[in-house]
Write a protein that holds these residues in place. Sequence first.
Motif, PDB file in Angstrom:
ATOM      1  N   VAL A 276      75.454  31.696 -20.828  1.00 57.90           N
ATOM      2  CA  VAL A 276      74.972  31.240 -19.534  1.00 57.90           C
ATOM      3  C   VAL A 276      73.698  30.435 -19.759  1.00 57.90           C
ATOM      4  CG1 VAL A 276      74.145  32.003 -17.283  1.00 57.90           C
ATOM      5  CG2 VAL A 276      75.959  33.256 -18.427  1.00 57.90           C
ATOM      6  N   LYS A 277      73.617  29.267 -19.118  1.00 59.19           N
ATOM      7  CA  LYS A 277      72.449  28.415 -19.254  1.00 59.19           C
ATOM      8  C   LYS A 277      71.739  28.284 -17.918  1.00 59.19           C
ATOM      9  CE  LYS A 277      73.857  25.633 -23.151  1.00 59.19           C
ATOM     10  NZ  LYS A 277      73.912  24.296 -23.702  1.00 59.19           N
ATOM     11  N   CYS A 278      70.428  28.140 -17.993  1.00 59.96           N
ATOM     12  CA  CYS A 278      69.621  27.918 -16.801  1.00 59.96           C
ATOM     13  C   CYS A 278      69.894  26.505 -16.285  1.00 59.96           C
ATOM     14  CB  CYS A 278      68.144  28.092 -17.146  1.00 59.96           C
ATOM     15  SG  CYS A 278      67.015  27.658 -15.817  1.00 59.96           S
ATOM     16  N   PRO A 279      70.151  26.321 -14.983  1.00 59.70           N
ATOM     17  CA  PRO A 279      70.409  24.975 -14.469  1.00 59.70           C
ATOM     18  C   PRO A 279      69.160  24.100 -14.438  1.00 59.70           C
ATOM     19  CG  PRO A 279      70.432  26.561 -12.689  1.00 59.70           C
ATOM     20  CD  PRO A 279      70.316  27.340 -13.954  1.00 59.70           C
ATOM     21  N   VAL A 280      67.983  24.696 -14.545  1.00 58.61           N
ATOM     22  CA  VAL A 280      66.733  23.932 -14.473  1.00 58.61           C
ATOM     23  C   VAL A 280      66.313  23.423 -15.844  1.00 58.61           C
ATOM     24  CG1 VAL A 280      64.317  24.006 -13.768  1.00 58.61           C
ATOM     25  CG2 VAL A 280      66.015  25.270 -12.468  1.00 58.61           C
ATOM     26  N   CYS A 281      66.310  24.303 -16.855  1.00 58.09           N
ATOM     27  CA  CYS A 281      65.791  23.914 -18.173  1.00 58.09           C
ATOM     28  C   CYS A 281      66.849  23.913 -19.271  1.00 58.09           C
ATOM     29  CB  CYS A 281      64.633  24.823 -18.577  1.00 58.09           C
ATOM     30  SG  CYS A 281      65.126  26.533 -18.900  1.00 58.09           S
ATOM     31  N   GLN A 282      68.067  24.309 -18.975  1.00 56.94           N
ATOM     32  CA  GLN A 282      69.184  24.359 -19.916  1.00 56.94           C
ATOM     33  C   GLN A 282      68.964  25.329 -21.073  1.00 56.94           C
ATOM     34  OE1 GLN A 282      72.191  22.882 -19.376  1.00 56.94           O
ATOM     35  NE2 GLN A 282      71.253  22.436 -17.406  1.00 56.94           N
ATOM     36  N   SER A 283      68.081  26.311 -20.914  1.00 54.74           N
ATOM     37  CA  SER A 283      67.882  27.338 -21.930  1.00 54.74           C
ATOM     38  C   SER A 283      68.994  28.373 -21.814  1.00 54.74           C
ATOM     39  CB  SER A 283      66.543  28.049 -21.733  1.00 54.74           C
ATOM     40  OG  SER A 283      65.479  27.161 -21.887  1.00 54.74           O
ATOM     41  N   GLU A 284      69.473  28.859 -22.964  1.00 57.05           N
ATOM     42  CA  GLU A 284      70.467  29.922 -22.934  1.00 57.05           C
ATOM     43  C   GLU A 284      69.802  31.214 -22.508  1.00 57.05           C
ATOM     44  OE1 GLU A 284      73.070  30.748 -26.152  1.00 57.05           O
ATOM     45  OE2 GLU A 284      73.612  28.651 -26.405  1.00 57.05           O
ATOM     46  N   LEU A 285      70.454  31.930 -21.607  1.00 50.59           N
ATOM     47  CA  LEU A 285      69.932  33.209 -21.144  1.00 50.59           C
ATOM     48  C   LEU A 285      70.510  34.320 -22.008  1.00 50.59           C
ATOM     49  CD1 LEU A 285      70.219  32.721 -17.301  1.00 50.59           C
ATOM     50  CD2 LEU A 285      68.228  32.402 -18.746  1.00 50.59           C
ATOM     51  N   PHE A 286      69.633  35.178 -22.511  1.00 46.36           N
ATOM     52  CA  PHE A 286      70.059  36.303 -23.321  1.00 46.36           C
ATOM     53  C   PHE A 286      70.545  37.418 -22.413  1.00 46.36           C
ATOM     54  CE2 PHE A 286      66.692  34.181 -25.816  1.00 46.36           C
ATOM     55  CZ  PHE A 286      67.471  33.787 -26.890  1.00 46.36           C
ATOM     56  N   VAL A 287      71.165  38.422 -22.985  1.00 45.00           N
ATOM     57  CA  VAL A 287      71.665  39.553 -22.211  1.00 45.00           C
ATOM     58  C   VAL A 287      70.487  40.219 -21.507  1.00 45.00           C
ATOM     59  CG1 VAL A 287      72.801  41.800 -22.353  1.00 45.00           C
ATOM     60  CG2 VAL A 287      73.573  39.922 -23.798  1.00 45.00           C
ATOM     61  N   GLY A 288      70.601  40.404 -20.209  1.00 40.84           N
ATOM     62  CA  GLY A 288      69.553  41.031 -19.418  1.00 40.84           C
ATOM     63  C   GLY A 288      68.634  40.043 -18.721  1.00 40.84           C
ATOM     64  N   GLU A 289      68.601  38.777 -19.161  1.00 41.66           N
ATOM     65  CA  GLU A 289      67.774  37.773 -18.490  1.00 41.66           C
ATOM     66  C   GLU A 289      68.535  37.222 -17.295  1.00 41.66           C
ATOM     67  OE1 GLU A 289      65.000  35.847 -21.935  1.00 41.66           O
ATOM     68  OE2 GLU A 289      66.928  34.921 -21.589  1.00 41.66           O
ATOM     69  N   GLN A 290      67.819  37.005 -16.203  1.00 42.69           N
ATOM     70  CA  GLN A 290      68.450  36.520 -14.987  1.00 42.69           C
ATOM     71  C   GLN A 290      67.667  35.361 -14.412  1.00 42.69           C
ATOM     72  OE1 GLN A 290      68.773  39.818 -12.304  1.00 42.69           O
ATOM     73  NE2 GLN A 290      70.396  40.779 -13.481  1.00 42.69           N
ATOM     74  N   LEU A 291      68.342  34.560 -13.586  1.00 45.33           N
ATOM     75  CA  LEU A 291      67.676  33.483 -12.869  1.00 45.33           C
ATOM     76  C   LEU A 291      66.833  34.065 -11.747  1.00 45.33           C
ATOM     77  CD1 LEU A 291      70.558  30.896 -12.477  1.00 45.33           C
ATOM     78  CD2 LEU A 291      68.579  30.711 -13.958  1.00 45.33           C
ATOM     79  N   ILE A 292      65.729  33.396 -11.458  1.00 42.05           N
ATOM     80  CA  ILE A 292      64.908  33.784 -10.313  1.00 42.05           C
ATOM     81  C   ILE A 292      65.370  32.913  -9.153  1.00 42.05           C
ATOM     82  CG2 ILE A 292      62.581  33.872  -9.363  1.00 42.05           C
ATOM     83  CD1 ILE A 292      62.734  33.936 -13.017  1.00 42.05           C
ATOM     84  N   SER A 293      65.952  33.530  -8.138  1.00 41.02           N
ATOM     85  CA  SER A 293      66.510  32.778  -7.021  1.00 41.02           C
ATOM     86  C   SER A 293      66.350  33.576  -5.733  1.00 41.02           C
ATOM     87  CB  SER A 293      67.987  32.470  -7.267  1.00 41.02           C
ATOM     88  OG  SER A 293      68.708  33.658  -7.407  1.00 41.02           O
ATOM     89  N   LYS A 294      66.541  32.877  -4.608  1.00 46.60           N
ATOM     90  CA  LYS A 294      66.497  33.508  -3.288  1.00 46.60           C
ATOM     91  C   LYS A 294      67.749  33.105  -2.532  1.00 46.60           C
ATOM     92  CE  LYS A 294      61.497  33.266  -2.871  1.00 46.60           C
ATOM     93  NZ  LYS A 294      60.369  32.633  -2.172  1.00 46.60           N
ATOM     94  N   VAL A 295      68.410  34.083  -1.958  1.00 46.69           N
ATOM     95  CA  VAL A 295      69.584  33.838  -1.123  1.00 46.69           C
ATOM     96  C   VAL A 295      69.182  34.154   0.306  1.00 46.69           C
ATOM     97  CG1 VAL A 295      71.981  34.435  -0.667  1.00 46.69           C
ATOM     98  CG2 VAL A 295      71.134  34.429  -3.012  1.00 46.69           C
ATOM     99  N   TYR A 296      69.451  33.222   1.223  1.00 48.14           N
ATOM    100  CA  TYR A 296      69.032  33.379   2.608  1.00 48.14           C
ATOM    101  C   TYR A 296      70.141  33.973   3.455  1.00 48.14           C
ATOM    102  CZ  TYR A 296      65.135  30.621   1.010  1.00 48.14           C
ATOM    103  OH  TYR A 296      64.046  30.194   0.313  1.00 48.14           O
TER     104      TYR A 296
END
Length: 135
Positions: free
Chosen positions: A44-64
């Motif tokens: 899984v890659k971050c859509p902002v910086c294209q860094s690979e996310l390791f197991v346990g890392e999550q995106l910081i987001s808000k759902v309205y």
Amino acid sequence: MDYVIIGICSVVIIALLAAIFAAWANAKAAKKLRGKKDSNLQPVKCPVCQSELFVGEQLISKVYRPMKVPDQLMTIQGCPHCYPKCEPGVSRICPVCHKSIAPDQALTARLFNKAVGKKHVHIIGCSNCHKPRAD
């Protein structure tokens, strides 16, 4: 006395059989997981910086709200590599307009809640390329 020895031997045999069965079940589960990891799971890659996310890392987001609709508005701030502070060598780029994003800016996206299966996210853009409509 003979019954005590027979009882102890039977308990030892049952314990050994249980341990062998547990080891066999763990090996089977590990083999199944290895097969899934190789074929289905992609990093899984971050859509902002294209860094690979390791197991346990999550995106910081808000759902309205509202939460029970099939289409929701959301904002994506980034991942632990690019938000709240960028790591050295990491740059925040909008995937829509390909311009640099400031640390206080976020991506606007739509979250589609499917009845069956995974949720789907469609990125609309950053605050530079996606201007909210003034109705």
